[in-house]
Design an enzyme around this catalytic site. Structure first.
Site, PDB file in Angstrom:
ATOM      1  N   THR A 127       0.800  -1.213   0.000  1.00 28.01           N
ATOM      2  CA  THR A 127       0.000   0.000   0.000  1.00 28.01           C
ATOM      3  C   THR A 127       0.840   1.273   0.000  1.00 28.01           C
ATOM      4  O   THR A 127       1.949   1.303   0.561  1.00 28.01           O
ATOM      5  CB  THR A 127      -0.917   0.026   1.246  1.00 28.01           C
ATOM      6  OG1 THR A 127      -1.545   1.309   1.366  1.00 28.01           O
ATOM      7  CG2 THR A 127      -0.119  -0.218   2.523  1.00 28.01           C
ATOM      8  N   GLU A 129       0.212   3.686   1.777  1.00 21.67           N
ATOM      9  CA  GLU A 129       0.262   4.170   3.154  1.00 21.67           C
ATOM     10  C   GLU A 129       1.631   3.917   3.791  1.00 21.67           C
ATOM     11  O   GLU A 129       1.953   4.505   4.821  1.00 21.67           O
ATOM     12  CB  GLU A 129      -0.834   3.499   3.986  1.00 21.67           C
ATOM     13  CG  GLU A 129      -2.247   3.909   3.611  1.00 21.67           C
ATOM     14  CD  GLU A 129      -2.614   5.316   4.078  1.00 21.67           C
ATOM     15  OE1 GLU A 129      -2.046   5.774   5.087  1.00 21.67           O
ATOM     16  OE2 GLU A 129      -3.472   5.944   3.428  1.00 21.67           O
ATOM     17  N   TYR A 151      -2.210   0.454  10.527  1.00 24.24           N
ATOM     18  CA  TYR A 151      -2.377  -0.262   9.256  1.00 24.24           C
ATOM     19  C   TYR A 151      -1.093  -0.230   8.445  1.00 24.24           C
ATOM     20  O   TYR A 151      -0.621  -1.257   7.950  1.00 24.24           O
ATOM     21  CB  TYR A 151      -3.520   0.381   8.464  1.00 24.24           C
ATOM     22  CG  TYR A 151      -3.606  -0.049   7.014  1.00 24.24           C
ATOM     23  CD1 TYR A 151      -4.084  -1.314   6.672  1.00 24.24           C
ATOM     24  CD2 TYR A 151      -3.217   0.811   5.989  1.00 24.24           C
ATOM     25  CE1 TYR A 151      -4.167  -1.707   5.342  1.00 24.24           C
ATOM     26  CE2 TYR A 151      -3.306   0.426   4.665  1.00 24.24           C
ATOM     27  CZ  TYR A 151      -3.776  -0.824   4.344  1.00 24.24           C
ATOM     28  OH  TYR A 151      -3.845  -1.218   3.028  1.00 24.24           O
ATOM     29  N   LYS A 155       1.422  -3.280   7.366  1.00 23.08           N
ATOM     30  CA  LYS A 155       1.682  -3.526   5.952  1.00 23.08           C
ATOM     31  C   LYS A 155       3.178  -3.441   5.631  1.00 23.08           C
ATOM     32  O   LYS A 155       3.659  -4.101   4.709  1.00 23.08           O
ATOM     33  CB  LYS A 155       0.904  -2.520   5.097  1.00 23.08           C
ATOM     34  CG  LYS A 155      -0.548  -2.891   4.867  1.00 23.08           C
ATOM     35  CD  LYS A 155      -0.660  -4.090   3.951  1.00 23.08           C
ATOM     36  CE  LYS A 155      -2.070  -4.323   3.478  1.00 23.08           C
ATOM     37  NZ  LYS A 155      -2.169  -5.441   2.501  1.00 23.08           N
TER      38      LYS A 155
END
Length: 360
Positions: A127, A129, A151, A155
């Site tokens: 991701t 992010e 999150y 990840k």
């Protein structure tokens, strides 16, 4: 016939990837969790097809993964399953870590345990992010990571453990660093779908106002249906590697809302700043968009912008097959029809009740 195993098959990406791979002649196997509630609406049209199969399993349970992978013996695995909502990760950080971090490790180990390390190619859904508190724009495969949510931290483990198994065990493991990708199948709690649904409901008199967080947040939004093609291309590459999957074009939440409401027939005028900013319907002067502090995150990523040059150059992927404007149009058109259908069903039900004398 190649066999592919997809975790997260009931999600937005999983449903599009299943369609794509079936179209490519694959035998597609999906992993779903046991539940007393039906959550398979995105893949309902695929069930019953001879080349689409479902198996029960869970990223929190190693034995179920070993069982499914050993039974299917796939040529390719696409790990799309995750707790994928950034805000939820602040509320459920331990669960997020178990699925988004340790879950990746369980899949990699299951492949080794079943003796498929030399033959099975693995795609890990990473991701944007990861870049979090961004250190450069746009972000590429060489941009340093600075995760800014539970999150993103989970990840990042998934990304690095995938890379470690590639280097330590010479497995064909790859990560696609996906920037925001949306569609008419996006979950209704994600900001883009929240906007398009609200625009449709406000335009049809079913909702008065939309509450949003930081309108100035910048994102690189693409169409999920295009992005699953790049996932597949990554596993067809000569050597395992990691790729940014993005459009290379950036827009604000405010721009997304303006375009969505316009396509629904409402022209917005923005006034104020920060928490006092409002979106006003030019036609009647009503405030239809407001900012709420409830939708601000404890740490907020505000500037994501991907550089897809490597994927374009090495994979031949077109990052702008669907434009930003076309993406918004697709989503709004879908939700306008959805709201209209809901209204029609309400009228039908009311008519039935009146006919039976239940409502007078």
């Amino acid at each position: 016939m190649k066999k592919a195993l997809i975790t997260g098959v009931t999600g937005q990406d999983g449903s599009y990837l299943s369609e794509f791979l079936i179209g490519r002649g694959y035998d597609v196997h999906g992993v779903i969790r046991r539940s007393s509630v039906d959550f398979r609406e995105r893949i309902a049209h695929l069930e019953g097809q001879p080349r689409f199969h479902l198996h029960y399993g869970d990223l929190s349970d190693t034995s179920s993964l070993v069982k499914v992978i050993g039974l299917v013996r796939p040529d390719e695995i696409y790990n799309l399953a995750a707790q994928s909502h950034v805000q939820v990760s602040f509320d459920s950080p331990e669960y997020t870590a178990d699925i988004d971090a340790t879950g990746v490790l369980r899949i990699l180990e299951a492949v080794r345990i079943t003796g498929l390390a030399d033959t099975c190619r693995i795609y890990q859904a990473s991701t944007s992010e990861l870049y979090g508190k961004v250190e450069e724009v746009p972000q590429s495969e060489t941009t340093p990571f600075h995760p800014y949510s539970p999150y993103a931290v989970a990840k990042q483990y998934g990304f690095w453990i995938t890379k470690e198994y590639r280097e330590a065990y010479h497995m064909f493991c790859c990560s696609g660093i996906l920037f925001n990708h949306e569609s008419e199948r996006r979950g209704e709690t994600f900001v883009t779908r929240k906007i398009t649904l609200a625009a449709a409901r406000i335009a049809q008199g079913k909702q008065e106002k939309l509450l949003l967080g930081n309108l100035s947040s910048l994102r690189d939004w693409g169409y999920a249906k295009d992005y699953v093609e790049c996932m597949w291309l990554i596993l067809q590459h000569e050597v395992p590697d990691d790729f940014v999957i993005a459009t290379g074009v950036q827009h604000s939440v405010r721009e997304f809302a303006t375009l969505a409401f316009r396509h629904a027939g409402i022209e917005l005028e923005w006034t104020g700043e920060g928490l006092d900013e409002k979106g006003i319907n030019k036609a009647n002067g009503k405030v239809v968009v407001e900012v709420s502090p409830d939708f601000y995150r404890p740490t907020d990523v505000v500037n994501l912008w991907g550089d897809p040059s490597k994927a374009r150059r090495e994979l031949g992927w077109n990052p702008q097959k669907t434009s930003f404007e076309e993406l918004v149009r697709i989503m709004v058109d879908h939700d306008m029809k959805k709201v209209a259908k809901e209204q029609a069903l309400e009228h039908i039900n009311l008519a039935e009740y009146l006919e039976k004398g239940v409502v007078k």
